[in-house]
Design an enzyme around this catalytic site. Sequence first.
Site, PDB file in Angstrom:
ATOM      1  N   ASP A 144       0.836  -1.204   0.000  1.00 36.24           N
ATOM      2  CA  ASP A 144       0.000   0.000   0.000  1.00 36.24           C
ATOM      3  C   ASP A 144       0.872   1.256   0.000  1.00 36.24           C
ATOM      4  O   ASP A 144       1.920   1.273  -0.641  1.00 36.24           O
ATOM      5  CB  ASP A 144      -0.917  -0.058   1.229  1.00 36.24           C
ATOM      6  N   HIS A 174      -3.571   5.948   3.954  1.00 35.96           N
ATOM      7  CA  HIS A 174      -4.367   4.809   3.498  1.00 35.96           C
ATOM      8  C   HIS A 174      -3.782   3.488   3.975  1.00 35.96           C
ATOM      9  O   HIS A 174      -4.502   2.612   4.477  1.00 35.96           O
ATOM     10  CB  HIS A 174      -4.461   4.845   1.974  1.00 35.96           C
ATOM     11  N   PRO A 280      -8.716 -14.903 -10.791  1.00 32.25           N
ATOM     12  CA  PRO A 280      -9.595 -15.884 -10.133  1.00 32.25           C
ATOM     13  C   PRO A 280      -8.996 -16.561  -8.906  1.00 32.25           C
ATOM     14  O   PRO A 280      -9.740 -16.966  -8.013  1.00 32.25           O
ATOM     15  CB  PRO A 280      -9.861 -16.917 -11.239  1.00 32.25           C
ATOM     16  N   VAL A 282      -7.053 -15.397  -6.488  1.00 29.63           N
ATOM     17  CA  VAL A 282      -6.912 -14.626  -5.256  1.00 29.63           C
ATOM     18  C   VAL A 282      -8.291 -14.356  -4.664  1.00 29.63           C
ATOM     19  O   VAL A 282      -9.310 -14.687  -5.259  1.00 29.63           O
ATOM     20  CB  VAL A 282      -6.150 -13.304  -5.505  1.00 29.63           C
ATOM     21  N   SER A 329     -11.246  -0.875  -0.292  1.00 27.48           N
ATOM     22  CA  SER A 329      -9.965  -0.849   0.417  1.00 27.48           C
ATOM     23  C   SER A 329     -10.132  -1.190   1.886  1.00 27.48           C
ATOM     24  O   SER A 329      -9.232  -1.768   2.500  1.00 27.48           O
ATOM     25  CB  SER A 329      -9.323   0.541   0.317  1.00 27.48           C
ATOM     26  N   ASP A 365     -27.497 -12.522   3.415  1.00 26.81           N
ATOM     27  CA  ASP A 365     -27.878 -11.404   4.276  1.00 26.81           C
ATOM     28  C   ASP A 365     -27.852 -10.051   3.577  1.00 26.81           C
ATOM     29  O   ASP A 365     -28.467  -9.090   4.057  1.00 26.81           O
ATOM     30  CB  ASP A 365     -26.942 -11.331   5.486  1.00 26.81           C
TER      31      ASP A 365
END
Length: 384
Positions: A144, A174, A280, A282, A329, A365
């Site tokens: 990051d 961040h 796909p 990860v 994020s 949900d």
Amino acid sequence: MRLSVLLSLLPLALGAPAVEQRSEAAPLIEARGEMVANKYIVKFKEGSALSALDAAMEKISGKPDHVYKNVFSGFAATLDENMVRVLRAHPDVEYIEQDAVVTINAAQTNAPWGLARISSTSPGTSTYYYDESAGQGSCVYVIDTGIEASHPEFEGRAQMVKTYYYSSRDGNGHGTHCAGTVGSRTYGVAKKTQLFGVKVLDDNGSGQYSTIIAGMDFVASDKNNRNCPKGVVASLSLGGGYSSSVNSAAARLQSSGVMVAVAAGNNNADARNYSPASEPSVCTVGASDRYDRRSSFSNYGSVLDIFGPGTSILSTWIGGSTRSISGTSMATPHVAGLAAYLMTLGKTTAASACRYIADTANKGDLSNIPFGTVNLLAYNNYQA
């Protein structure tokens, strides 16, 4: 920086052995996001000897920006049209991709609730229930803007281990916020995990795909030098347009024994058009709000694996402070921290953590879920 190849690379060079030519040039993949002018990622074929890469690099006049030897073999550099043409003819080059801009996936708002939600079967609760092991023995790489490791909330468990900029300081906030959601004392899911900061984004929250790949390449190697007996997780709260090379690097990092959690993106669009969200293998994470609705900004689609709290998430911030922000994020470190927490408990491994989290999630949900998107909300299944 402009690179050139010595004449010995060219088949017509006098007195030099010709490089084997291919029947057609390697693909040149255009950037789908904001292109970085004259910057390219060169990926060598799977199984190519590292010596082939090294030999090619020795024939280049100048130094590449990045050399990749872990998630895949290749390099990133500034190249002119002729150089691109020469490299596309190289028999060991799989493809060349234009570099592109990548950014954080966050936005500003207010108030904490996410921890309580991932330890409850219903919304509106205010207590976070968890096992006291709390991720101890696991490690999470936060790829990051950096981590303010001195923040008291990290209790000495955070450190910066790599930067691709002049300073390792988190000048944005961040990365510190994401790290806090993973493992800070008050705001973290896995309150005893080790946190390693890898700074691949600048203080404006922006970077390039070539640098993101370099960060993943670093983690694939660095993890072998760390004491993480319960497992290793990587959290990537960033993204941009679709990139074959970024997806390939993320897949290789996952297969190297790291649980990779990535942000779905904040475009209210199909995540298959963004990277690394579209890879796909990860764990691609969408965002929900406190009322169990898909966050209005969250990307969706068949590539999503799980949703996590992502609207108005309070966590650590630079300057020893806290801040509430929103984005996929923020959802991603909830899932990264949950993976570390569950791996410490022996419930799962890096290879299977995403599937385990999906299998044990709160199901059905969420509202505002588009057709073809999972309706799964991360849940730690803690039993008091």
